[in-house]
Scaffold this active site. Structure first.
Site, mmCIF file in Angstrom:
data_model
loop_
_atom_site.group_PDB
_atom_site.id
_atom_site.type_symbol
_atom_site.label_atom_id
_atom_site.label_comp_id
_atom_site.label_asym_id
_atom_site.label_seq_id
_atom_site.Cartn_x
_atom_site.Cartn_y
_atom_site.Cartn_z
ATOM 1 N N THR A 113 0.805 -1.220 0.000
ATOM 2 C CA THR A 113 0.000 0.000 0.000
ATOM 3 C C THR A 113 0.844 1.279 0.000
ATOM 4 O O THR A 113 1.968 1.295 0.524
ATOM 5 C CB THR A 113 -0.902 0.015 1.259
ATOM 6 O OG1 THR A 113 -1.402 1.334 1.467
ATOM 7 C CG2 THR A 113 -0.148 -0.383 2.524
ATOM 8 N N GLU B 91 0.349 3.577 1.917
ATOM 9 C CA GLU B 91 0.531 3.980 3.316
ATOM 10 C C GLU B 91 1.944 3.670 3.812
ATOM 11 O O GLU B 91 2.385 4.231 4.821
ATOM 12 C CB GLU B 91 -0.504 3.284 4.206
ATOM 13 C CG GLU B 91 -1.892 3.900 4.148
ATOM 14 C CD GLU B 91 -1.940 5.318 4.708
ATOM 15 O OE1 GLU B 91 -1.574 5.502 5.872
ATOM 16 O OE2 GLU B 91 -2.326 6.240 3.972
ATOM 17 N N TYR C 280 -1.332 0.312 11.094
ATOM 18 C CA TYR C 280 -1.666 -0.364 9.829
ATOM 19 C C TYR C 280 -0.460 -0.379 8.899
ATOM 20 O O TYR C 280 -0.065 -1.431 8.374
ATOM 21 C CB TYR C 280 -2.852 0.336 9.154
ATOM 22 C CG TYR C 280 -3.078 -0.090 7.712
ATOM 23 C CD1 TYR C 280 -3.711 -1.293 7.408
ATOM 24 C CD2 TYR C 280 -2.659 0.713 6.655
ATOM 25 C CE1 TYR C 280 -3.919 -1.684 6.083
ATOM 26 C CE2 TYR C 280 -2.858 0.333 5.339
ATOM 27 C CZ TYR C 280 -3.489 -0.866 5.052
ATOM 28 O OH TYR C 280 -3.683 -1.243 3.734
ATOM 29 N N LYS D 140 1.830 -3.408 7.440
ATOM 30 C CA LYS D 140 1.976 -3.638 5.995
ATOM 31 C C LYS D 140 3.444 -3.620 5.574
ATOM 32 O O LYS D 140 3.837 -4.306 4.639
ATOM 33 C CB LYS D 140 1.194 -2.569 5.218
ATOM 34 C CG LYS D 140 -0.314 -2.833 5.153
ATOM 35 C CD LYS D 140 -0.643 -3.952 4.160
ATOM 36 C CE LYS D 140 -2.136 -4.158 4.001
ATOM 37 N NZ LYS D 140 -2.496 -5.286 3.142
HETATM 38 P P1 NAP Z 1 -11.542 -4.446 2.537
HETATM 39 O O1 NAP Z 1 -12.718 -4.090 1.687
HETATM 40 O O2 NAP Z 1 -11.450 -3.910 3.919
HETATM 41 O O3 NAP Z 1 -11.458 -6.052 2.595
HETATM 42 C C1 NAP Z 1 -10.650 -6.703 3.532
HETATM 43 C C2 NAP Z 1 -10.928 -8.192 3.498
HETATM 44 O O4 NAP Z 1 -10.139 -8.818 4.513
HETATM 45 C C3 NAP Z 1 -12.390 -8.569 3.792
HETATM 46 O O5 NAP Z 1 -12.743 -9.632 2.957
HETATM 47 C C4 NAP Z 1 -12.320 -9.017 5.239
HETATM 48 O O6 NAP Z 1 -13.317 -9.946 5.574
HETATM 49 C C5 NAP Z 1 -10.967 -9.709 5.252
HETATM 50 N N1 NAP Z 1 -10.442 -9.883 6.602
HETATM 51 C C6 NAP Z 1 -10.316 -8.942 7.581
HETATM 52 N N2 NAP Z 1 -9.800 -9.499 8.692
HETATM 53 C C7 NAP Z 1 -9.603 -10.811 8.420
HETATM 54 C C8 NAP Z 1 -9.112 -11.911 9.162
HETATM 55 N N3 NAP Z 1 -8.724 -11.791 10.440
HETATM 56 N N4 NAP Z 1 -9.049 -13.135 8.569
HETATM 57 C C9 NAP Z 1 -9.445 -13.297 7.289
HETATM 58 N N5 NAP Z 1 -9.950 -12.288 6.528
HETATM 59 C C10 NAP Z 1 -10.006 -11.072 7.088
HETATM 60 O O7 NAP Z 1 -10.191 -4.032 1.795
HETATM 61 P P2 NAP Z 1 -9.927 -3.677 0.250
HETATM 62 O O8 NAP Z 1 -10.120 -2.215 0.067
HETATM 63 O O9 NAP Z 1 -10.620 -4.642 -0.613
HETATM 64 O O10 NAP Z 1 -8.348 -3.899 0.175
HETATM 65 C C11 NAP Z 1 -7.806 -5.186 -0.129
HETATM 66 C C12 NAP Z 1 -6.372 -5.251 0.385
HETATM 67 O O11 NAP Z 1 -5.592 -4.238 -0.234
HETATM 68 C C13 NAP Z 1 -6.194 -5.019 1.870
HETATM 69 O O12 NAP Z 1 -5.118 -5.829 2.296
HETATM 70 C C14 NAP Z 1 -5.834 -3.557 1.999
HETATM 71 O O13 NAP Z 1 -5.090 -3.341 3.166
HETATM 72 C C15 NAP Z 1 -5.004 -3.379 0.739
HETATM 73 N N6 NAP Z 1 -5.003 -2.058 0.132
HETATM 74 C C16 NAP Z 1 -6.162 -1.418 -0.141
HETATM 75 C C17 NAP Z 1 -6.140 -0.195 -0.794
HETATM 76 C C18 NAP Z 1 -7.406 0.528 -1.151
HETATM 77 O O14 NAP Z 1 -7.311 1.741 -1.454
HETATM 78 N N7 NAP Z 1 -8.559 -0.139 -1.186
HETATM 79 C C19 NAP Z 1 -4.906 0.341 -1.192
HETATM 80 C C20 NAP Z 1 -3.741 -0.355 -0.905
HETATM 81 C C21 NAP Z 1 -3.790 -1.571 -0.266
HETATM 82 P P3 NAP Z 1 -14.775 -9.513 6.203
HETATM 83 O O15 NAP Z 1 -15.650 -9.265 5.016
HETATM 84 O O16 NAP Z 1 -15.149 -10.683 6.975
HETATM 85 O O17 NAP Z 1 -14.529 -8.284 7.025
HETATM 86 O O1 F7E Z 2 -8.785 8.205 4.637
HETATM 87 C C1 F7E Z 2 -9.081 11.636 5.844
HETATM 88 C C2 F7E Z 2 -8.213 10.657 6.606
HETATM 89 O O2 F7E Z 2 -9.860 6.171 5.592
HETATM 90 C C3 F7E Z 2 -8.279 9.045 3.637
HETATM 91 C C4 F7E Z 2 -7.227 2.135 2.985
HETATM 92 O O3 F7E Z 2 -7.812 1.445 1.908
HETATM 93 O O4 F7E Z 2 -6.089 3.635 1.519
HETATM 94 C C5 F7E Z 2 -6.990 3.575 2.599
HETATM 95 O O5 F7E Z 2 -6.480 4.268 3.720
HETATM 96 C C6 F7E Z 2 -7.952 10.404 4.225
HETATM 97 C C7 F7E Z 2 -7.164 10.341 5.542
HETATM 98 O O6 F7E Z 2 -8.258 5.980 3.615
HETATM 99 C C8 F7E Z 2 -12.384 11.461 7.325
HETATM 100 O O7 F7E Z 2 -7.687 11.252 7.789
HETATM 101 C C9 F7E Z 2 -11.009 13.007 6.701
HETATM 102 O O8 F7E Z 2 -6.180 11.343 5.541
HETATM 103 O O9 F7E Z 2 -10.484 6.904 3.263
HETATM 104 P P1 F7E Z 2 -9.448 6.772 4.302
HETATM 105 P P2 F7E Z 2 -6.708 5.829 3.964
HETATM 106 O O10 F7E Z 2 -6.435 6.103 5.384
HETATM 107 O O11 F7E Z 2 -5.966 6.624 2.952
HETATM 108 C C10 F7E Z 2 -4.788 3.062 1.771
HETATM 109 C C11 F7E Z 2 -3.984 3.155 0.498
HETATM 110 C C12 F7E Z 2 -4.857 1.709 2.348
HETATM 111 O O12 F7E Z 2 -3.959 0.893 2.156
HETATM 112 C C13 F7E Z 2 -5.915 1.445 3.358
HETATM 113 O O13 F7E Z 2 -6.165 0.053 3.473
HETATM 114 O O14 F7E Z 2 -9.187 11.046 4.549
HETATM 115 N N1 F7E Z 2 -10.425 11.822 6.424
HETATM 116 N N2 F7E Z 2 -12.214 12.823 7.261
HETATM 117 C C14 F7E Z 2 -11.254 10.840 6.785
HETATM 118 N N3 F7E Z 2 -11.130 9.500 6.697
HETATM 119 C C15 F7E Z 2 -12.173 8.743 7.145
HETATM 120 N N4 F7E Z 2 -12.094 7.414 7.028
HETATM 121 N N5 F7E Z 2 -13.300 9.319 7.702
HETATM 122 C C16 F7E Z 2 -13.458 10.677 7.823
HETATM 123 O O15 F7E Z 2 -14.468 11.152 8.297
#
Ligand code: NAP
Ligand code: F7E
Length: 351
Positions: free
Chosen positions: A126, A128, A150, A154
């Site tokens: 990620t 992050e 987090y 990662k």
């Molecule tokens: P998500 O919607 O939060 O999905 C996470 C998945 O992990 C869900 O299927 C969840 O199952 C499962 N999970 C959570 N805890 C678990 C556990 N203890 N054992 C087994 N499964 C578990 O995340 P996403 O946005 O699809 O992202 C997919 C991956 O990419 C994640 O690893 C995330 O950190 C990474 N990532 C995401 C982004 C982004 O912008 N979306 C960017 C960079 C990296 P439940 O349905 O049961 O909760």
């Molecule tokens: O926050 C700000 C918050 O929670 C984005 C995950 O998929 O992407 C995701 O992580 C920004 C942050 O995503 C609110 O403080 C303001 O600066 O949507 P987010 P994230 O933290 O960037 C990365 C790439 C991953 O890997 C992660 O798994 O938005 N923000 N106000 C807020 N964020 C939330 N959630 N809620 C608010 O009300």
């Protein structure tokens, strides 16, 4: 010959889109899911693929269940997407996040090493990882300075992936994906929180929207396009690590303004800042340079920021309009509690 894929976290946003992508490519798809008191299959149903995937109960904290998932599915490729993926929650549950998001990676890699080192492995790394202190576009060689439990977890997963690649010759890749969003995004993430609230406010179902840090900038892309890059990484001759991004950064404020514009409302009349949504540490700027992915994988983003905001607001609007007319279908929002009900540690400190 038909290929087999195992997706950990198939119930999440990326898991569901990736499953659809691989089914369309004629893969046999297995996915792990957690046994929850209420099953979470709405995304698979939403994409109409629930009947086409094989589901295996497994939890990342339970190494045996992950080994079993690999034994049952006998995959050619594993896409490791399961994680505690919400940065905000990682401050509330730092140890659990380390167990699941960090050590979980080793549990899968060990299963591969012991059962079949020929299995190709994708790790959901990620943006992050880069953390704070950057102000220009980031590449695979930029410095990592994690700023949350987090991202620290990662970073551990990132290095374990490289370590198993070098030490055990496993085809293991890190996809360093920047934020990617969609109508299947979880409601706790800021983009979907906004698109859902905008839809409700414009229909008179809700009155206001409480957010945290409006100045944070992210590189936001469209999730269905990003899952293709995961597959492309595993089709190369050699395993490697790749940045996947749009190379544009926009603030939370810009996202909010554009989302309200779509329904013809002025965001400033509805949005309030609530410190409950501020993090102990936040990352203020992330933008990714995807040149390597473009050159080596032939991957580039297609959907721009304005289109992404429109896709998300229109779909949430469509859902709430249909809901108001009595239609019921698999979808998360009606079951999602208002965040007012959630007592965080920050709120407790205020008392
Ligand atoms: P998500 O919607 O939060 O999905 C996470 C998945 O992990 C869900 O299927 C969840 O199952 C499962 N999970 C959570 N805890 C678990 C556990 N203890 N054992 C087994 N499964 C578990 O995340 P996403 O946005 O699809 O992202 C997919 C991956 O990419 C994640 O690893 C995330 O950190 C990474 N990532 C995401 C982004 C982004 O912008 N979306 C960017 C960079 C990296 P439940 O349905 O049961 O909760
Ligand atoms: O926050 C700000 C918050 O929670 C984005 C995950 O998929 O992407 C995701 O992580 C920004 C942050 O995503 C609110 O403080 C303001 O600066 O949507 P987010 P994230 O933290 O960037 C990365 C790439 C991953 O890997 C992660 O798994 O938005 N923000 N106000 C807020 N964020 C939330 N959630 N809620 C608010 O009300």
């Amino acid at each position: 010959m038909t290929k087999t894929a195992l997706i950990t976290g198939i119930t999440g946003q990326d898991g569901a889109y990736l499953a659809k992508f691989l089914i369309d490519k004629k893969y046999e798809v297995f996915g792990t899911y957690r046994r929850l008191s209420t099953p979470n299959f709405w995304r698979l149903q939403y994409l109409d693929i629930f009947e086409n995937v094989n589901l295996i109960p497994a939890d990342l904290v339970d190494a045996g269940s992950m080994v079993e998932a690999v034994e049952i599915s006998k995959p050619d490729e594993i896409y490791h997407l399961a994680a505690q993926s919400f940065v905000g929650a990682s401050f509330e549950q730092p140890i659990g996040t380390g167990e699941v998001t960090g050590l979980g990676v080793t549990r899968i890699l060990e299963a591969i090493r012991q059962l079949n080192p020929e299995i190709k492995f994708y790790q959901a790394s990620t943006s992050e990882l880069y953390g704070r202190g950057h102000s220009s576009s980031l590449t695979e060689n930029s410095q990592f300075q994690p700023a949350s439990p987090y991202s620290a977890a990662k970073l551990y997963g990132y290095w374990l992936t490289k370590l198993y690649r070098k030490g055990y010759n496993i085809f293991a890749c890190n996809g360093i994906l920047f934020n990617h969003e969609s109508p299947l995004r979880g409601l706790e993430f800021v983009t979907r929180k906004i698109s859902n609230a905008v839809a409700k406010i414009s229909l008179g179902i809700e009155k206001e929207l409480y957010l945290g840090n409006l100045e944070a900038k992210r590189d936001w892309g469209y999730a269905p396009e990003y899952v293709e890059s995961m597959w492309l990484m595993l089709q190369q001759k050699e395993p490697d690590d790749y940045v996947i991004a749009t190379n544009e950064a926009h603030s939370v404020k810009e996202f909010t303004e554009k989302a309200f514009d779509i329904v013809g409302l002025d965001w400033q009349e509805y949005v309030k800042v609530d410190k409950r949504f501020l993090r102990p540490l936040d990352v203020n700027f992330l933008q990714g340079d995807y040149s390597k992915a473009k050159k080596k994988l032939g991957w580039a983003p297609k959907t721009n920021f304005d289109e992404l905001v429109k896709i998300m607001v229109k779909e949430d609007l469509n859902r709430w309009v249909r809901w108001q007319s009595g239609e019921r279908f698999p979808w998360d929002a009606p079951n999602y509690p208002s965040e007012d009900k959630i007592i965080s540690r920050y709120q407790r400190i205020d008392r």
